[in-house]
Scaffold this motif. Structure first.
Motif, mmCIF file in Angstrom:
data_model
loop_
_atom_site.group_PDB
_atom_site.id
_atom_site.type_symbol
_atom_site.label_atom_id
_atom_site.label_comp_id
_atom_site.label_asym_id
_atom_site.label_seq_id
_atom_site.Cartn_x
_atom_site.Cartn_y
_atom_site.Cartn_z
ATOM 1 N N PRO A 2 0.748 -1.274 0.039
ATOM 2 C CA PRO A 2 0.078 -0.016 0.080
ATOM 3 C C PRO A 2 0.544 0.988 0.081
ATOM 4 O O PRO A 2 1.773 1.424 0.623
ATOM 5 C CB PRO A 2 -0.787 -0.328 1.242
ATOM 6 C CG PRO A 2 -0.051 -0.969 2.207
ATOM 7 C CD PRO A 2 0.705 -1.808 1.488
ATOM 8 N N ARG A 10 -6.986 4.983 3.777
ATOM 9 C CA ARG A 10 -7.656 3.684 4.619
ATOM 10 C C ARG A 10 -7.888 4.074 6.294
ATOM 11 O O ARG A 10 -8.744 3.974 6.652
ATOM 12 C CB ARG A 10 -6.766 2.422 4.361
ATOM 13 C CG ARG A 10 -7.216 1.337 5.334
ATOM 14 C CD ARG A 10 -6.079 0.123 5.173
ATOM 15 N NE ARG A 10 -6.404 -1.152 5.725
ATOM 16 C CZ ARG A 10 -7.002 -2.153 4.901
ATOM 17 N NH1 ARG A 10 -7.375 -2.007 3.906
ATOM 18 N NH2 ARG A 10 -7.383 -3.222 5.835
ATOM 19 N N HIS A 126 2.437 -1.870 7.404
ATOM 20 C CA HIS A 126 1.790 -1.629 5.903
ATOM 21 C C HIS A 126 2.581 -0.485 5.224
ATOM 22 O O HIS A 126 1.960 0.172 4.216
ATOM 23 C CB HIS A 126 0.538 -0.773 6.513
ATOM 24 C CG HIS A 126 -0.453 -1.502 7.533
ATOM 25 N ND1 HIS A 126 -0.919 -2.841 7.267
ATOM 26 C CD2 HIS A 126 -0.876 -1.453 8.770
ATOM 27 C CE1 HIS A 126 -1.373 -3.478 8.180
ATOM 28 N NE2 HIS A 126 -1.564 -2.434 9.147
ATOM 29 N N TRP A 176 -2.570 -6.868 4.432
ATOM 30 C CA TRP A 176 -2.380 -5.471 3.903
ATOM 31 C C TRP A 176 -0.857 -5.160 4.187
ATOM 32 O O TRP A 176 -0.360 -4.068 4.487
ATOM 33 C CB TRP A 176 -3.168 -4.443 4.572
ATOM 34 C CG TRP A 176 -3.215 -3.093 4.289
ATOM 35 C CD1 TRP A 176 -2.513 -2.078 4.771
ATOM 36 C CD2 TRP A 176 -3.747 -2.383 3.021
ATOM 37 N NE1 TRP A 176 -2.748 -0.786 4.248
ATOM 38 C CE2 TRP A 176 -3.481 -0.942 3.018
ATOM 39 C CE3 TRP A 176 -4.700 -2.983 1.958
ATOM 40 C CZ2 TRP A 176 -4.219 -0.242 1.972
ATOM 41 C CZ3 TRP A 176 -5.023 -2.109 1.117
ATOM 42 C CH2 TRP A 176 -4.839 -0.688 1.052
#
Length: 354
Positions: A2, A10, A126, A176
């Protein structure tokens, strides 16, 4: 994936219904407490209490509530302004905390040589290599001489196929995680920043739900997609990084769920429905029957029939599912063997990262 912007979107729009406790074992505050006491604190106890602690990615303060009692001054930095404001409100009575929203990479608001201990858990997993590298480059300036960092980051990059550039298909639970990060990449980023990576613990990871991981796969069958890295300011002494491959981390998580349920929570309120109410759907137990191995472990078809009779209201659906599991036994055995072979290959990849 990500990216910084994706992380910002998010977590800026995430529900945060339980202030982050939903991400802990059992999805509860009790699970957070057990995870802190039994998993996190033993790994950082050499570095706290400390004078000034920096926490990157505090979210809604899941670990902040403990860190603030282990330092004279705590600095929180998060990509999400919403998270920073939530922490400011949650810890409004604590005067020794400073709060900063950043761009996902910058620590410019922190004075050089001011941090004794840098901490991040369940957040920078992440973050891709470019953003984490930027943090480490600045950490080399922000840490005091002899200062230490403890960072939980992704190891998903260890499972990227060198020819296709894609994560290998047997890694089904990616949570993720950043695909460009691995234990080896983190060591190189430390070298580039002039930091010394002292130790790394590669760990496996499972879901957060109360009834998660019902089939209880052996830890060696769950890829080591995460890594806990400890680094310090360089002291002129070069020493190899100590790398530990920990296939038992999932057991720590499972035990945290059990302890929180059995000894912390109300003894009745959180009993799984399959036990507390005989008429409830048998989904947790049915999930255990998806492999031939699980079918054999509970005693085969005769055991299934016994359980079905004990729950007459759900016996029909249960019997159908049991029959399907039995008929699919050979296919499941083939499927399981293929995946275990893949997981063994993953272990080889992981050993090469050391």
């Amino acid at each position: 994936m990500p990216t910084v912007s994706e992380n910002s979107d998010r977590w800026g729009h995430y529900n945060w219904a339980q202030q982050g406790d939903e991400w802990s074992p059992g999805g509860s505050a009790e699970g957070t407490a057990v995870l802190w006491q039994r998993t996190i604190l033993p790994r950082i106890q050499r570095y706290v209490p400390a004078g000034t602690v920096l926490e990157i990615g505090p979210g809604f303060g899941r670990w902040t509530q403990y860190l603030r009692r282990l330092c004279d001054h705590l600095i929180l930095v998060d990509l999400s302004a919403r998270c920073i404001e939530a922490c400011r409100a949650r810890f409004a009575d604590d005067p020794h905390i400073d709060y900063f929203a950043n761009d996902g990479e910058s620590l410019a608001m922190i004075p050089d040589r001011s941090i004794d201990f840098l901490f991040s858990f369940d957040s920078l997993v992440h973050v891709e290599a470019d953003a984490l590298g930027a943090y480490l480059a600045q950490a080399a300036r922000k840490l005091k001489p002899g200062g230490t960092g403890f960072v939980h980051h992704s190891n998903l990059g260890a499972f990227v196929h060198p020819k296709t550039g894609e994560v290998r298909r047997f890694v089904t639970q990616r949570n993720w995680r950043a695909q460009s990060m691995s234990a080896g990449v983190f060591r190189r980023l430390c070298d580039d920043a002039g930091l010394a990576c002292r130790s790394q613990e590669m760990i496996n990871w499972i879901g957060r739900g109360q009834r998660t991981d019902q089939h209880h796969l052996n830890g060696r069958c769950i890829p080591l997609t995460d890594c806990l890295s400890v680094f310090t300011t360089a002291d002129g002494q070069s020493a190899p990084t100590r790398v530990i491959v920990n296939h038992s981390f999932v057991d720590e998580w499972r035990q945290a769920i059990w302890i929180a349920d059995a000894y912390v929570r109300d003894a009745r309120s959180d009993i799984p429905a399959v036990i507390a109410d005989d008429s409830a759907p048998l989904r947790p137990l049915l999930r255990k029957l998806r492999t031939a191995r699980a079918l054999r472990r509970i005693g085969g078809v005769s055991a299934l029939a016994t359980v079905a009779l004990q729950r007459a209201s759900a016996a029909s659906a249960f019997a159908v599912s049991a029959a399907k599991a039995h008929l699919m036994g050979e296919a499941n055995r083939w499927f399981t063997s293929r995946h275990i072979a893949g997981w063994r290959s993953a272990t080889v990849f992981e050993s090469r990262m050391r």
